[in-house]
Design a protein around this motif. Structure first.
Motif, PDB file in Angstrom:
ATOM      1  N   TYR A 317      -3.417 -34.266  19.843  1.00  0.00           N
ATOM      2  CA  TYR A 317      -3.435 -35.572  20.730  1.00  0.00           C
ATOM      3  C   TYR A 317      -4.253 -36.533  20.097  1.00  0.00           C
ATOM      4  CZ  TYR A 317      -1.734 -32.825  24.767  1.00  0.00           C
ATOM      5  OH  TYR A 317      -1.128 -32.193  25.504  1.00  0.00           O
ATOM      6  N   PRO A 318      -3.474 -37.476  19.263  1.00  0.00           N
ATOM      7  CA  PRO A 318      -4.330 -38.878  19.088  1.00  0.00           C
ATOM      8  C   PRO A 318      -4.744 -39.536  20.164  1.00  0.00           C
ATOM      9  CG  PRO A 318      -2.013 -39.248  18.706  1.00  0.00           C
ATOM     10  CD  PRO A 318      -2.191 -37.755  19.134  1.00  0.00           C
ATOM     11  N   ALA A 319      -5.612 -40.663  20.395  1.00  0.00           N
ATOM     12  CA  ALA A 319      -5.667 -41.476  21.551  1.00  0.00           C
ATOM     13  C   ALA A 319      -4.316 -42.253  21.852  1.00  0.00           C
ATOM     14  CB  ALA A 319      -6.729 -42.915  20.786  1.00  0.00           C
ATOM     15  N   MET A 320      -4.103 -41.963  22.989  1.00  0.00           N
ATOM     16  CA  MET A 320      -2.896 -42.371  23.791  1.00  0.00           C
ATOM     17  C   MET A 320      -3.009 -43.231  24.807  1.00  0.00           C
ATOM     18  SD  MET A 320      -1.114 -38.593  23.429  1.00  0.00           S
ATOM     19  CE  MET A 320      -2.036 -37.856  24.216  1.00  0.00           C
ATOM     20  N   PRO A 321      -2.899 -44.470  24.565  1.00  0.00           N
ATOM     21  CA  PRO A 321      -3.205 -45.455  25.895  1.00  0.00           C
ATOM     22  C   PRO A 321      -2.025 -45.436  26.662  1.00  0.00           C
ATOM     23  CG  PRO A 321      -3.591 -46.562  23.571  1.00  0.00           C
ATOM     24  CD  PRO A 321      -2.882 -45.315  23.440  1.00  0.00           C
ATOM     25  N   VAL A 322      -2.198 -45.707  27.812  1.00  0.00           N
ATOM     26  CA  VAL A 322      -1.191 -45.749  28.950  1.00  0.00           C
ATOM     27  C   VAL A 322      -0.914 -47.313  29.233  1.00  0.00           C
ATOM     28  CG1 VAL A 322      -0.363 -45.155  31.255  1.00  0.00           C
ATOM     29  CG2 VAL A 322      -1.918 -43.310  29.791  1.00  0.00           C
ATOM     30  N   ALA A 323       0.378 -47.832  29.171  1.00  0.00           N
ATOM     31  CA  ALA A 323       0.809 -49.051  29.508  1.00  0.00           C
ATOM     32  C   ALA A 323       1.294 -49.143  31.150  1.00  0.00           C
ATOM     33  CB  ALA A 323       1.898 -49.551  28.481  1.00  0.00           C
ATOM     34  N   VAL A 324       0.513 -49.479  31.823  1.00  0.00           N
ATOM     35  CA  VAL A 324       0.918 -49.688  33.350  1.00  0.00           C
ATOM     36  C   VAL A 324       2.098 -50.944  33.579  1.00  0.00           C
ATOM     37  CG1 VAL A 324       0.185 -49.857  35.633  1.00  0.00           C
ATOM     38  CG2 VAL A 324      -1.398 -48.726  33.813  1.00  0.00           C
ATOM     39  N   LYS A 325       3.015 -50.579  34.131  1.00  0.00           N
ATOM     40  CA  LYS A 325       4.153 -51.470  34.253  1.00  0.00           C
ATOM     41  C   LYS A 325       4.070 -52.334  35.464  1.00  0.00           C
ATOM     42  CE  LYS A 325       7.568 -48.332  34.186  1.00  0.00           C
ATOM     43  NZ  LYS A 325       6.760 -47.022  34.048  1.00  0.00           N
ATOM     44  N   THR A 326       3.211 -53.360  35.386  1.00  0.00           N
ATOM     45  CA  THR A 326       2.688 -54.115  36.566  1.00  0.00           C
ATOM     46  C   THR A 326       2.778 -55.566  35.796  1.00  0.00           C
ATOM     47  OG1 THR A 326       0.574 -53.689  35.973  1.00  0.00           O
ATOM     48  CG2 THR A 326       1.442 -52.652  37.867  1.00  0.00           C
ATOM     49  N   PRO A 327       4.025 -56.267  35.530  1.00  0.00           N
ATOM     50  CA  PRO A 327       3.819 -57.401  34.753  1.00  0.00           C
ATOM     51  C   PRO A 327       3.162 -58.723  35.531  1.00  0.00           C
ATOM     52  CG  PRO A 327       6.132 -56.580  35.041  1.00  0.00           C
ATOM     53  CD  PRO A 327       5.355 -55.704  35.910  1.00  0.00           C
ATOM     54  N   ALA A 328       2.824 -58.573  36.614  1.00  0.00           N
ATOM     55  CA  ALA A 328       1.872 -59.605  37.317  1.00  0.00           C
ATOM     56  C   ALA A 328       0.448 -59.344  36.912  1.00  0.00           C
ATOM     57  CB  ALA A 328       2.123 -59.383  38.958  1.00  0.00           C
ATOM     58  N   ALA A 329       0.060 -58.082  36.366  1.00  0.00           N
ATOM     59  CA  ALA A 329      -1.285 -57.942  35.935  1.00  0.00           C
ATOM     60  C   ALA A 329      -0.992 -56.933  34.776  1.00  0.00           C
ATOM     61  CB  ALA A 329      -2.144 -57.375  36.950  1.00  0.00           C
ATOM     62  N   PRO A 330      -0.745 -57.549  33.444  1.00  0.00           N
ATOM     63  CA  PRO A 330      -0.397 -56.549  32.362  1.00  0.00           C
ATOM     64  C   PRO A 330      -1.607 -55.805  32.150  1.00  0.00           C
ATOM     65  CG  PRO A 330       0.264 -58.988  31.903  1.00  0.00           C
ATOM     66  CD  PRO A 330      -0.479 -58.886  33.172  1.00  0.00           C
ATOM     67  N   LEU A 331      -1.643 -54.402  32.249  1.00  0.00           N
ATOM     68  CA  LEU A 331      -2.623 -53.569  32.056  1.00  0.00           C
ATOM     69  C   LEU A 331      -2.259 -52.520  31.030  1.00  0.00           C
ATOM     70  CD1 LEU A 331      -5.346 -52.794  33.390  1.00  0.00           C
ATOM     71  CD2 LEU A 331      -4.000 -51.158  34.969  1.00  0.00           C
ATOM     72  N   THR A 332      -3.331 -52.115  30.207  1.00  0.00           N
ATOM     73  CA  THR A 332      -3.176 -50.854  29.334  1.00  0.00           C
ATOM     74  C   THR A 332      -4.500 -50.193  29.520  1.00  0.00           C
ATOM     75  OG1 THR A 332      -1.908 -52.258  27.730  1.00  0.00           O
ATOM     76  CG2 THR A 332      -3.015 -50.160  26.933  1.00  0.00           C
ATOM     77  N   VAL A 333      -4.472 -48.853  29.433  1.00  0.00           N
ATOM     78  CA  VAL A 333      -5.413 -47.885  29.953  1.00  0.00           C
ATOM     79  C   VAL A 333      -5.379 -46.837  28.875  1.00  0.00           C
ATOM     80  CG1 VAL A 333      -6.785 -46.424  31.568  1.00  0.00           C
ATOM     81  CG2 VAL A 333      -5.388 -48.694  32.420  1.00  0.00           C
ATOM     82  N   LEU A 334      -6.483 -46.544  28.439  1.00  0.00           N
ATOM     83  CA  LEU A 334      -7.179 -45.386  27.610  1.00  0.00           C
ATOM     84  C   LEU A 334      -8.287 -44.545  28.307  1.00  0.00           C
ATOM     85  CD1 LEU A 334      -6.350 -43.582  25.516  1.00  0.00           C
ATOM     86  CD2 LEU A 334      -8.082 -44.547  23.765  1.00  0.00           C
ATOM     87  N   PRO A 335      -7.783 -43.887  29.162  1.00  0.00           N
ATOM     88  CA  PRO A 335      -9.050 -43.084  30.012  1.00  0.00           C
ATOM     89  C   PRO A 335      -9.948 -42.227  29.064  1.00  0.00           C
ATOM     90  CG  PRO A 335      -6.895 -42.492  30.852  1.00  0.00           C
ATOM     91  CD  PRO A 335      -6.623 -43.053  29.543  1.00  0.00           C
ATOM     92  N   ALA A 336     -11.134 -42.340  29.239  1.00  0.00           N
ATOM     93  CA  ALA A 336     -12.149 -41.729  28.858  1.00  0.00           C
ATOM     94  C   ALA A 336     -12.307 -40.218  29.285  1.00  0.00           C
ATOM     95  CB  ALA A 336     -13.383 -42.243  28.868  1.00  0.00           C
ATOM     96  N   PRO A 337     -12.299 -39.525  28.356  1.00  0.00           N
ATOM     97  CA  PRO A 337     -12.491 -37.800  28.650  1.00  0.00           C
ATOM     98  C   PRO A 337     -13.383 -37.805  30.113  1.00  0.00           C
ATOM     99  CG  PRO A 337     -12.830 -37.960  26.177  1.00  0.00           C
ATOM    100  CD  PRO A 337     -12.744 -39.607  26.693  1.00  0.00           C
ATOM    101  N   VAL A 338     -12.726 -36.904  30.818  1.00  0.00           N
ATOM    102  CA  VAL A 338     -13.799 -36.955  32.312  1.00  0.00           C
ATOM    103  C   VAL A 338     -15.103 -36.080  32.131  1.00  0.00           C
ATOM    104  CG1 VAL A 338     -11.811 -36.949  33.898  1.00  0.00           C
ATOM    105  CG2 VAL A 338     -12.560 -34.544  32.631  1.00  0.00           C
ATOM    106  N   ASP A 339     -15.150 -35.408  30.928  1.00  0.00           N
ATOM    107  CA  ASP A 339     -16.606 -34.610  30.693  1.00  0.00           C
ATOM    108  C   ASP A 339     -17.506 -35.274  30.004  1.00  0.00           C
ATOM    109  OD1 ASP A 339     -14.957 -34.366  28.436  1.00  0.00           O
ATOM    110  OD2 ASP A 339     -15.065 -32.306  27.947  1.00  0.00           O
ATOM    111  N   VAL A 340     -17.030 -36.666  29.639  1.00  0.00           N
ATOM    112  CA  VAL A 340     -18.019 -37.349  28.551  1.00  0.00           C
ATOM    113  C   VAL A 340     -18.744 -38.491  29.566  1.00  0.00           C
ATOM    114  CG1 VAL A 340     -18.204 -38.795  26.700  1.00  0.00           C
ATOM    115  CG2 VAL A 340     -16.721 -36.941  26.681  1.00  0.00           C
ATOM    116  N   ASP A 341     -20.009 -38.588  29.228  1.00  0.00           N
ATOM    117  CA  ASP A 341     -20.859 -39.636  29.804  1.00  0.00           C
ATOM    118  C   ASP A 341     -20.489 -40.859  29.253  1.00  0.00           C
ATOM    119  OD1 ASP A 341     -21.692 -38.273  31.978  1.00  0.00           O
ATOM    120  OD2 ASP A 341     -23.335 -37.476  31.131  1.00  0.00           O
TER     121      ASP A 341
END
Length: 393
Positions: A317-341
């Motif tokens: 698993y390389p870093a895999m950003p998620v592109a959210v399909k909301t053209p009114a608010a273009p958004l790309t998210v790469l969530p941080a691991p839940v077990d990392v502060d």
């Protein structure tokens, strides 16, 4: 030698078959599924309206076409009732009630996830739509296309709920999104970015009602519904869509003695605790991680294809950003691991913001890009984020 059997005809099942066929054209391959086995990309459902795609235009191929293309037998409208792991056999039943037994050499569970359904009172609660398949989408589209006032209430302000809201608002519908959380995309965004994202969607006319939930849905006159909220507010709707999340489908695996938690537990090789049985896609919890997105499925399919062809391979698993399909608010998210502060740092851009999540060592572990200008930094930032799961078994 018995065939390799894939249970499930979703994106994961077809990806596994496609990647395996690139390496091995001859090994007998069988797909078993409860639906019609149409091949389509589920993520396209949440923006099909804007794309002017009728439901019948979404499928890329039917069972006959896919069977020929992948040199694979497809047994559709058939359910696997149980797995006999010791005998390497599956007990099947089709829609006509006929039973059969199938042997396998290797078994891939690509059984996906089921929509979470809230217990909601009222005589209209049975009419709540979920969209987790093309058939679901056909039923949903049929109702909204017939509605006169085009008022849609969406339960859930997560990724799918927001995508559908943007798609429907963009095509002349009046959309209200309800969520118990205080912000949209609560699991993906820090609060200040979520606020900006919400404001962008509200500017299109989408209405958010947050911090409350639906208590009752009652049928009203002329096919309308009255949606009663826990905060005492009431809304009128022509269609109600539930998009509050998915639960991995683990029942078949659990009954077979396969270890499960939130999903079907596997190691980095996608192996379960039982010999010759693998899991992938939305149902699979790989090394404790559930990733119900497209890119992880493709990584899993490539690794599993090599393993099935005799080359033991761990999913990488390389870093895999998620592109959210909301053209009114273009958004790309790469969530941080839940077990990392992590600590969030935010900078404004000309049409949005860039938020970076860094760990105690100063390493970038995730990011959020809001706005088209911020989105241009996606590739450069992705390269800075370490792999999520090391390539080892």
């Amino acid at each position: 030698m018995h065939p390799i059997v894939i249970i499930g005809s979703g994106m994961a099942g077809y990806a596994a078959a496609r990647e395996f066929r690139k390496l091995n054209a001859e090994q007998e391959l069988i797909m078993i599924c409860g639906d019609d086995a149409a091949n389509y990309a589920k993520p396209t459902l949440s923006n099909a309206y804007t794309g002017k795609k009728a439901p019948e235009q979404i499928a890329l191929g039917d069972a006959a076409k896919m069977a020929a293309q992948l040199n694979m037998q497809i047994i559709n409208h058939t359910w696997v009732k149980s797995v006999d792991a010791a005998a390497h056999q599956l007990h099947l039943e089709n829609t006509e009630g006929s039973a059969a037994v199938r042997a396998y050499s290797k078994l891939i569970l690509a059984v996906g996830a089921n929509p979470i359904r809230l217990a909601i009172a009222g005589d209209g609660s049975d009419d709540i739509h979920v969209v987790n398949s093309l058939n679901d989408y056909k039923a949903f589209r049929s109702q909204i296309d017939q509605s006169t006032d085009k008022r849609v209430v969406i339960l859930g302000a997560g990724l799918i709920g927001c995508e559908f809201a943007n798609d429907l608002q963009n095509t002349g519908h009046s959309v209200t999104v309800i969520d118990l959380a205080p912000q949209p995309l609560g699991r993906l965004l820090p609060a200040h970015v979520a606020d900006a994202f919400k404001e962008n969607l509200e500017e299109t006319g989408i209405h958010f009602v947050l911090g409350t939930t639906v208590e009752k849905i009652s049928k009203a006159s002329h096919g309308h519904y009255l949606v009663t909220l826990a905060n005492g507010q009431s809304l009128k709707a022509d269609t109600v869509l539930s998009a509050i999340g998915l639960q991995p489908n683990i029942d078949l695996a659990k009954a077979a003695g396969i270890h499960t938690s939130r999903g079907i537990l596997t190691n980095a090789g996608l192996e379960t605790n039982l010999p010759d049985i693998y899991a992938m896609g939305d149902c699979a919890e790989v090394n404790g991680t559930l990733l119900p997105y497209v890119m992880p499925i493709m990584q899993q399919a490539r690794a599993l294809a090599k393993t099935l062809n005799g080359e033991q391979t761990a999913v990488h698993y390389p870093a895999m950003p998620v592109a959210v399909k909301t053209p009114a608010a273009p958004l790309t998210v790469l969530p941080a691991p839940v077990d990392v502060d992590v600590t969030w740092e935010t900078e404004e851009t000309e049409d949005g913001m860039l938020a970076k999540a860094t760990d105690s060592a100063g390493t970038l572990r995730g990011f959020v890009l809001l706005g088209a200008a911020a989105g241009k930094q996606r590739l450069a930032l992705t390269k800075q984020v370490p792999d999520l799961i090391p390539a080892s078994i």
